[in-house]
Design a protein around this motif. Structure first.
Motif, PDB file in Angstrom:
ATOM      1  N   LYS A  32      51.439 117.581  -0.971  1.00 54.31           N
ATOM      2  CA  LYS A  32      52.526 117.526   0.241  1.00 54.31           C
ATOM      3  C   LYS A  32      53.256 116.039   0.142  1.00 54.31           C
ATOM      4  N   TRP A  33      52.230 115.096   0.257  1.00 53.52           N
ATOM      5  CA  TRP A  33      52.823 113.828   0.354  1.00 53.52           C
ATOM      6  C   TRP A  33      53.792 113.550  -0.649  1.00 53.52           C
ATOM      7  N   ALA A  34      53.483 113.723  -1.956  1.00 53.01           N
ATOM      8  CA  ALA A  34      54.149 113.559  -3.152  1.00 53.01           C
ATOM      9  C   ALA A  34      55.348 114.290  -3.044  1.00 53.01           C
ATOM     10  N   LEU A  35      55.237 115.364  -2.458  1.00 58.60           N
ATOM     11  CA  LEU A  35      56.589 116.316  -2.193  1.00 58.60           C
ATOM     12  C   LEU A  35      57.615 115.769  -1.141  1.00 58.60           C
ATOM     13  N   LEU A  36      57.066 115.201  -0.201  1.00 55.28           N
ATOM     14  CA  LEU A  36      57.917 114.647   0.992  1.00 55.28           C
ATOM     15  C   LEU A  36      58.368 113.101   0.571  1.00 55.28           C
ATOM     16  N   SER A  37      57.665 112.353  -0.309  1.00 54.47           N
ATOM     17  CA  SER A  37      57.809 110.845  -0.373  1.00 54.47           C
ATOM     18  C   SER A  37      57.920 110.636  -1.971  1.00 54.47           C
ATOM     19  N   SER A  38      59.006 110.063  -2.257  1.00 54.08           N
ATOM     20  CA  SER A  38      58.880 109.356  -3.652  1.00 54.08           C
ATOM     21  C   SER A  38      58.043 107.923  -3.512  1.00 54.08           C
ATOM     22  N   ASN A  39      57.895 107.330  -2.545  1.00 55.86           N
ATOM     23  CA  ASN A  39      57.153 106.322  -2.387  1.00 55.86           C
ATOM     24  C   ASN A  39      55.608 106.637  -2.676  1.00 55.86           C
ATOM     25  N   ALA A  40      55.260 107.763  -2.137  1.00 52.16           N
ATOM     26  CA  ALA A  40      53.988 108.381  -2.079  1.00 52.16           C
ATOM     27  C   ALA A  40      53.504 108.805  -3.649  1.00 52.16           C
ATOM     28  N   ARG A  41      54.640 109.101  -4.258  1.00 53.39           N
ATOM     29  CA  ARG A  41      54.470 109.568  -5.679  1.00 53.39           C
ATOM     30  C   ARG A  41      54.256 108.218  -6.558  1.00 53.39           C
ATOM     31  N   ARG A  42      54.961 107.362  -6.357  1.00 53.31           N
ATOM     32  CA  ARG A  42      54.758 106.093  -7.075  1.00 53.31           C
ATOM     33  C   ARG A  42      53.491 105.453  -6.573  1.00 53.31           C
ATOM     34  N   ARG A  43      52.595 105.627  -5.602  1.00 56.06           N
ATOM     35  CA  ARG A  43      51.638 105.176  -5.092  1.00 56.06           C
ATOM     36  C   ARG A  43      50.633 106.074  -5.777  1.00 56.06           C
ATOM     37  N   ALA A  44      50.784 107.405  -5.761  1.00 61.39           N
ATOM     38  CA  ALA A  44      49.750 108.169  -6.859  1.00 61.39           C
ATOM     39  C   ALA A  44      49.564 107.617  -8.154  1.00 61.39           C
ATOM     40  N   GLU A  45      50.742 107.193  -8.945  1.00 65.16           N
ATOM     41  CA  GLU A  45      50.645 106.782 -10.176  1.00 65.16           C
ATOM     42  C   GLU A  45      49.865 105.379 -10.200  1.00 65.16           C
ATOM     43  N   GLU A  46      50.115 104.653  -9.169  1.00 65.12           N
ATOM     44  CA  GLU A  46      49.368 103.357  -9.197  1.00 65.12           C
ATOM     45  C   GLU A  46      47.883 103.739  -9.078  1.00 65.12           C
ATOM     46  N   LEU A  47      47.531 104.381  -7.764  1.00 72.28           N
ATOM     47  CA  LEU A  47      46.175 104.779  -7.683  1.00 72.28           C
ATOM     48  C   LEU A  47      45.418 105.191  -8.988  1.00 72.28           C
ATOM     49  N   ALA A  48      46.165 106.378  -9.661  1.00 72.34           N
ATOM     50  CA  ALA A  48      45.487 107.172 -10.797  1.00 72.34           C
ATOM     51  C   ALA A  48      45.118 105.982 -11.910  1.00 72.34           C
ATOM     52  N   ARG A  49      46.118 104.879 -12.138  1.00 72.02           N
ATOM     53  CA  ARG A  49      45.883 103.792 -12.896  1.00 72.02           C
ATOM     54  C   ARG A  49      44.702 102.946 -12.630  1.00 72.02           C
ATOM     55  N   LYS A  50      44.556 102.683 -11.320  1.00 73.19           N
ATOM     56  CA  LYS A  50      43.486 101.685 -10.925  1.00 73.19           C
ATOM     57  C   LYS A  50      42.334 102.038 -10.798  1.00 73.19           C
ATOM     58  N   THR A  51      42.213 103.451 -10.725  1.00 72.12           N
ATOM     59  CA  THR A  51      40.719 104.093 -10.425  1.00 72.12           C
ATOM     60  C   THR A  51      40.035 104.157 -11.663  1.00 72.12           C
ATOM     61  N   LYS A  52      38.755 103.504 -11.568  1.00 68.16           N
ATOM     62  CA  LYS A  52      37.776 103.465 -12.918  1.00 68.16           C
ATOM     63  C   LYS A  52      37.040 104.808 -12.918  1.00 68.16           C
ATOM     64  N   HIS A  53      37.154 105.287 -14.196  1.00 69.23           N
ATOM     65  CA  HIS A  53      36.534 106.647 -14.496  1.00 69.23           C
ATOM     66  C   HIS A  53      35.385 106.391 -14.846  1.00 69.23           C
ATOM     67  N   VAL A  54      34.255 107.019 -13.989  1.00 73.79           N
ATOM     68  CA  VAL A  54      32.754 106.941 -14.313  1.00 73.79           C
ATOM     69  C   VAL A  54      32.537 108.171 -15.055  1.00 73.79           C
ATOM     70  N   GLU A  55      31.860 107.965 -16.221  1.00 73.22           N
ATOM     71  CA  GLU A  55      31.610 109.442 -17.008  1.00 73.22           C
ATOM     72  C   GLU A  55      30.183 109.643 -16.753  1.00 73.22           C
ATOM     73  N   LEU A  56      29.643 110.439 -15.775  1.00 74.96           N
ATOM     74  CA  LEU A  56      28.541 110.674 -15.504  1.00 74.96           C
ATOM     75  C   LEU A  56      27.561 111.244 -16.448  1.00 74.96           C
ATOM     76  N   SER A  57      28.106 111.836 -17.326  1.00 76.03           N
ATOM     77  CA  SER A  57      27.474 112.211 -18.430  1.00 76.03           C
ATOM     78  C   SER A  57      26.866 111.281 -19.513  1.00 76.03           C
ATOM     79  N   LEU A  58      27.458 110.340 -19.432  1.00 75.34           N
ATOM     80  CA  LEU A  58      27.362 109.291 -20.449  1.00 75.34           C
ATOM     81  C   LEU A  58      25.983 108.326 -19.693  1.00 75.34           C
TER      82      LEU A  58
END
Lengths: 615, 615
Positions: A573-599
């Motif tokens: 909903k945020w990303a629908l209501l705000s372009s800034n929130a959408r940009r923030r989502a892109e930043e968050l996705a790129r800065k989050t480290k993916h931990v592969e539990l199966s590894l």
């Protein structure tokens, strides 16, 4: 069965539900489909869940006194998260306490900024001078002079001059990300809508928003029809590869369901499909790939590579969904093969990256996603928790919908509440957690998960409870939760030994995942400031019960555990209501480290340990 | 008929043509389809048209001596614009003197900068590390890391992961304006092509360019098939509105022709359609609207409003032309309803905006476009010159193609040269201008345009010429240009009184237009520094003859009049080769003032005056 159901009615909507005595107003509101603000997670500290009791008023509690002055208290104002229902009650929920405002208030309270309604779609009503010989510039230049520069496509280009002429150079331009998507007769600036979707493996939820003021006009949920091809992502991936049309089939049925849900939302709110200009989708990586018709098979085998990672801005017509013919679709960015856009949406909605100290978010769905935030750093992992909490693989499991037992208390006999106040037909996630916790506390289930037979039960167990244990088919021990006569049919809801094993698997996966995540980030359990529980249970999880069964760490003060609702949908909903929130989502996705539990070498060991219920 | 045709052969292409004695090498090259540099318009001053005479060498003229040293002169180097052919000749044309290089050299010589090959389409060969568990980022992120950020659409998104995997993460990415349009196996960076089109009302010309080095690989021309619906833009506009499918019909046939021409170009150059990634189109406003399928009817009535003005970047698949499935189309920006993208392309190619003093450009086609530049300011107008110069409405008129009389001299009898050295079947624009000028000088035509009958002819007229005048059908006086026997057929080419009237209309429109433009800009004819003549005549217009019939102002020193060829096509090529040129085209289109001749009170009066041939 001594169920003391009390009616509570919410105004101005007029919806009412029956609940057990002692149920908090905020929980009852959730059952009635009214989502009330609770940024503090029901701790009674933020004061955002203010309601006014119109009938059935009780004495204020300490939490109420901290927030309201005497006059307000006398007028009936209370905190919905602090007030339990003891008798028939009528509650007025002001607009400011509704969930859509919650997002704003979360932002205000946690970042100091204010939430904004600044969607990528916007409408401008323009009155242009009609062309004359002295001013015969091109139609597109004329419109550009009125609304600023924009992009367009050949189809629009062919249409626009006719529309401008027909409407005498007056009308409403619709723009999305600087693309002109429509030109409408008259002033339609107030008719501007979008839909946000949480595409879960088991459940799809859609919310229709007014893009002018951010208000939520309607909400709808349906089973993901792909469940008929398997109830976890791996079986969907396998099916997609099993024939040449299978991918299109899986993609097609989810799009059809989305289309039906949009129809439903339009009917609920009485608006036109043509005035829906944008749709956002947050889902796990596999669900998003399937929605887009992108082959997910690389997600099902080493090294688990997604096709895309950044968010996708696409044309709605490629999805065949009933919105404006030039509408846009935004698909959330993903973090990795098994940590998808739903997690990004959750991180966005809970503002996890801006929290001080260590904060853990657990999104309990068919996949259990675990996010750990520590002073701006983010780690995320996914565990195959299985769909137990969404009702699948449990003998009488069901989604949190009418007929589901959603809360259970042992009090001499079993006490439970059923959504919609009808005869129980099954049990949903929150009910299952309650039941398992009560049975563990009563020592009817051992720490290894064995459901004890009638002759093994502890002696002090109330007779009414003990009598519910019996031997079912194949000599399996079973527990009778409820039984009712409905016409000639005998409605029974039962918990089996197998169901407990499924619950152990689901709990164990999340518990082991949390443990490994904490180790990776060098955080001790005791140092966790807050735990946010997200997921579409339909009601609150009883925090103590979740700790009893080991779903949440027992060491954490239960005040620090907050339920944040469907955070994935909130982020969409945020990303629908705000372009800034959408940009923030892109930043968050790129800065989050993916931990592969199966590894992780320790995962299997931790998982085996975590299957044992805490004693 | 004493035609003394001399063979001239061009190397390294080996093409040869037959021409009249005295023809300049540069004109003969044009007939042979070899376009030689002539930024100075054949004045002998720029030294860019250097060729080496391999056989038939004559003494150097003064112009040659200014450019070449003795050694070079002895080696046979001459200026193609200064050297007349007297006997059979073999000429070597170096790569640097070819037309494509001309553009570079025009830029170098006139702006001091250097021309660039920097197309919006480019290819990058990449070898990426294959994903591993330690590096399992999304396929699109992997490609982005290799080639920088790009946009893509759903179709590409579905395809790309398969291609990356199939080609083992090695291959050639094709980008156009930051959109990923293809990913090809192996290193295909050298196979990168585009086509530039000049979409004329009467003639369509297409040029296939190598986007790696800017070289021209093939060229082709065809009649615009829309001529069957009328030979000027107004009749096309009328037809488009005459039935519900008529617009699609007009649009469809021009796109089919464009498709055929692309086929032809691919065959000529032996390249694959899939390696054509971009197509540019320059045409007048109506032709561009029709090409795009945009309703042109507002262009046919007051206040003459075009749909768009800025250039259009569109998807080739919307045009149904046989190029790469994700190819792009660029349609030139237009200045106004009757001054279109072809004029913008011409202004771009001739660098008109950077010229010092007053410079006039006249593009002689079915519409005569007139552009006046004065110290960076630009004015443009269009006149309905009619298609006489492209052969239409003239009894034996034809385009400048095989069988067309393209040059005429009176020398006791008529002397002429025919394109392709075959029997004459008609007369093209340059031949018509020559013929009319010779007949005016011989006083066979009066200043009001009357073709005198046999008994009215001046006494000193050579007998051989006088005998060509006879009375044809309807008592109309006619002039026999040529007659030949071909099998049993008697091939005749004739000029009629009606043809002269058509010529008067065409000349008058342009002459009146020029006069009004000069007045608007406050420029006296004597102050014009240069006149640039553009148009697809297929050969040079003899400047003196053009002045004799009044097409060009007589006051201007003929040294100042330069033929610049098909400037519209040249501009379309520039825009294909350089994104900067494209941006420049957008700027030029917006800064050029549109002069509506039909709004000028003096136009009809000036037009009537201009119909009288100068005496």
């Amino acid at each position: 069965m001594a169920e003391q159901q009390i009616r509570i009615t919410f105004q101005p909507s007029g919806r009412s539900v029956f609940v057990l005595s002692g149920t908090k107003i905020i929980e009852a509101a959730g059952l009635a489909g009214i989502n009330i603000n609770t940024p503090c997670g029901g701790a009674g500290t933020c004061g955002k869940c203010q309601v006014k009791i119109a009938a059935g008023l009780q004495m204020p509690c300490d939490g109420d006194k901290k927030i309201f002055n005497d006059e307000k208290l006398q007028d009936g104002w209370r905190l919905a998260c602090q007030t339990s229902i003891k008798n028939e009650t009528v509650v007025f929920v002001p607009e400011t306490s509704h969930l859509v405002s919650q997002q704003k208030i979360v932002v205000e309270s946690e970042t100091g900024g204010s939430a904004e309604v600044l969607p990528s779609v916007h409408k401008v009503y323009v009155q242009m001078p009609a062309p004359t010989m002295d001013d015969n510039k091109a139609d597109l230049l004329r419109l550009e002079a009125a609304i600023g520069s924009f992009k367009t496509d050949l189809k629009q280009l062919r249409n626009l001059p006719k529309l401008l002429h027909k409407y005498d150079y007056k009308g409403t331009a619709v723009l999305a990300d600087h693309h002109l998507i429509d030109f409408e007769e008259g002033d339609t600036t107030k008719q501007c809508y979008g839909v946000a979707f949480d595409i879960g493996t088991t459940t799809i939820v859609g919310s229709l928003l007014n893009l002018c003021d951010g208000s939520e006009l309607a909400i709808t949920a349906q089973m993901n029809p792909q469940v008929s091809f398997g109830d976890d992502v791996l079986s969907r991936i396998e099916h997609s590869a099993s024939c040449s049309d299978c991918l299109d089939e899986l993609s097609g049925i989810v799009k059809s369901t989305v289309a039906e849900m949009i129809d439903n939302l339009c009917r609920q709110a009485d608006i036109s499909h043509d005035n829906i200009y944008e749709v956002t989708f947050a889902g796990n990586t596999t669900m998003e790939h399937l929605l887009c018709g992108i082959d997910p098979t690389p997600l099902g085998k080493v090294p688990f590579v997604p096709a895309y990672a950044r968010g996708l801005l696409l044309d709605a017509k490629d999805f065949g969904i009933p919105v404006n013919h030039n509408g846009k679709v935004y698909v959330f960015p993903v973090i990795g093969g098994f940590v998808g856009g739903d997690t990004v949406a959750g991180i966005l909605a809970t503002n996890l990256s801006d929290q001080q100290g260590a904060v853990l978010m657990i999104d309990i769905g068919t996949n259990g996603e675990i996010v750990l935030a520590k002073d701006g750093q983010l780690w995320a992992a996914s565990t195959a928790a299985g769909p137990a909490f969404e009702g699948a693989r449990i003998t009488y499991g069901m989604r949190a919908t009418t007929g589901a037992i959603e809360k259970v208390v042992f009090d001499g006999d079993i006490q439970y509440s059923v959504i919609g106040n009808v005869n129980a037909v099954g049990i949903c996630g929150s009910g299952l957690i309650d039941l398992a916790a009560e049975m563990l506390k009563s020592k009817m289930i051992t720490s290894t998960g064995q459901l004890l037979g009638a002759n093994q039960l502890p002696e002090n167990l109330p007779q009414a409870i003990a009598q519910r244990i019996y031997e079912g088919d194949n000599n399996q021990v079973e527990f009778l939760i409820s039984q009712a006569n409905q016409g000639r049919k005998d409605l029974r809801v039962v918990l089996t030994q197998r169901d407990i094993r499924e619950l152990q698997l689901a709990v164990g996966a999340i518990r082991a995942g949390v443990k490994i995540m904490l180790k990776k980030a060098g955080v001790e359990t005791k140092d966790i400031n807050r735990v946010l529980i997200a997921g579409g249970f339909g009601s609150f999880i009883r925090r103590t019960n979740a700790q009893t069964i080991g779903l949440l760490p027992a060491e954490i003060d239960h005040e620090k555990i907050n339920y944040v609702g469907n955070a994935s949908l909130a982020g969409a909903k945020w990303a629908l209501l705000s372009s800034n929130a959408r940009r923030r989502a892109e930043e968050l996705a790129r800065k989050t480290k993916h931990v592969e539990l199966s590894l992780d070498n320790n995962f299997q060991m931790e998982f085996a340990d975590a299957m044992i219920f805490p004693s």
